[in-house]
Design a protein around this motif. Structure first.
Motif, mmCIF file in Angstrom:
data_model
loop_
_atom_site.group_PDB
_atom_site.id
_atom_site.type_symbol
_atom_site.label_atom_id
_atom_site.label_comp_id
_atom_site.label_asym_id
_atom_site.label_seq_id
_atom_site.Cartn_x
_atom_site.Cartn_y
_atom_site.Cartn_z
ATOM 1 N N TRP A 64 0.881 -1.165 0.000
ATOM 2 C CA TRP A 64 0.000 0.000 0.000
ATOM 3 C C TRP A 64 0.911 1.206 0.000
ATOM 4 C CZ3 TRP A 64 -4.398 1.228 -1.653
ATOM 5 C CH2 TRP A 64 -5.031 2.421 -1.263
ATOM 6 N N GLU A 65 0.706 2.134 -0.941
ATOM 7 C CA GLU A 65 1.703 3.185 -1.137
ATOM 8 C C GLU A 65 1.101 4.488 -1.632
ATOM 9 O OE1 GLU A 65 5.397 3.925 -4.281
ATOM 10 O OE2 GLU A 65 4.423 1.981 -4.180
ATOM 11 N N PRO A 66 1.182 5.559 -0.849
ATOM 12 C CA PRO A 66 0.960 6.881 -1.419
ATOM 13 C C PRO A 66 2.247 7.293 -2.135
ATOM 14 C CG PRO A 66 1.281 7.044 0.957
ATOM 15 C CD PRO A 66 1.348 5.587 0.598
ATOM 16 N N ALA A 67 2.087 8.013 -3.253
ATOM 17 C CA ALA A 67 3.261 8.401 -4.035
ATOM 18 C C ALA A 67 2.993 9.705 -4.766
ATOM 19 C CB ALA A 67 3.607 7.300 -5.036
ATOM 20 N N SER A 68 4.067 10.403 -5.100
ATOM 21 C CA SER A 68 3.997 11.588 -5.950
ATOM 22 C C SER A 68 4.832 11.331 -7.194
ATOM 23 C CB SER A 68 4.550 12.823 -5.240
ATOM 24 O OG SER A 68 3.728 13.171 -4.156
ATOM 25 N N ALA A 69 4.231 11.612 -8.353
ATOM 26 C CA ALA A 69 4.950 11.480 -9.613
ATOM 27 C C ALA A 69 5.879 12.678 -9.783
ATOM 28 C CB ALA A 69 3.961 11.402 -10.771
ATOM 29 N N ALA A 70 6.849 12.524 -10.669
ATOM 30 C CA ALA A 70 7.765 13.626 -10.968
ATOM 31 C C ALA A 70 6.977 14.851 -11.450
ATOM 32 C CB ALA A 70 8.787 13.188 -12.007
ATOM 33 N N SER A 71 5.813 14.617 -12.022
ATOM 34 C CA SER A 71 4.946 15.708 -12.487
ATOM 35 C C SER A 71 4.294 16.464 -11.336
ATOM 36 C CB SER A 71 3.848 15.139 -13.389
ATOM 37 O OG SER A 71 2.977 14.318 -12.619
ATOM 38 N N GLY A 72 4.351 15.911 -10.123
ATOM 39 C CA GLY A 72 3.727 16.516 -8.958
ATOM 40 C C GLY A 72 2.371 15.915 -8.630
#
Length: 159
Positions: A102-110
């Motif tokens: 289970w993972e919250p994440a931010s892309a390089a795009s924001g």
């Protein structure tokens, strides 16, 4: 046949070491990710299959490939690797492993994302250290979170 106390202790030590290997994987992913930390977790000829996104073969390719993803893929992650199932071989030298992601994440795009899935893995004790010999991510959920992540509320920052 009944196991000796020494074998039972070795089994418990192996289980604890593999649980630590899983925890260290999450920390390595979330620390940049850190190519140096990742290298220590994989056997020299290990393979990492990343769902439909490709396969990395070899410790260095895995470490550099995952670390390099921060520039174009996910720049920030917080891995929760849970519910490990560890099946040790009879000689206690290798294991078949499964655990959930289970993972919250931010892309390089924001943009913010929720990611969920599972890992299948094999690990072996190599030179006294447990390492992954094969790892496969099955990403069953990758969902954009349009609201995005928020700063901590001021009331909590003052507490």
């Amino acid at each position: 046949m009944q196991e000796t106390i020494e074998t039972r202790i070795r089994r418990l030590e192996a289980l604890v070491a593999i649980e630590r290997l899983i925890a260290d994987l999450g920390r390595a992913f979330d620390s940049g990710p850190s190519a140096q930390a990742l290298r220590a977790l994989f056997a020299e000829d290990a393979t990492f299959e990343i769902d439909r996104y490709g396969t990395l073969t070899g410790r260095d390719a895995i470490a550099e490939g995952v670390a390099g993803n921060a520039d174009t893929g996910f720049s920030w992650t917080l891995h929760y690797l849970v519910s490990p199932r560890i099946d040790l071989s009879s000689d206690l030298a290798s294991a078949e492993i499964g655990f959930m992601l289970w993972e919250p994440a931010s892309a390089a795009s924001g943009k913010a994302y929720w990611i969920g899935g599972s890992y299948a893995a094999r690990a072996a004790e190599i030179g006294g250290q447990w390492q992954f010999t094969w790892l496969r991510l099955n990403a069953e959920l990758i969902s954009h979170y349009p609201e995005g992540w928020h700063d901590m509320p001021a009331a909590l920052a003052e507490a």
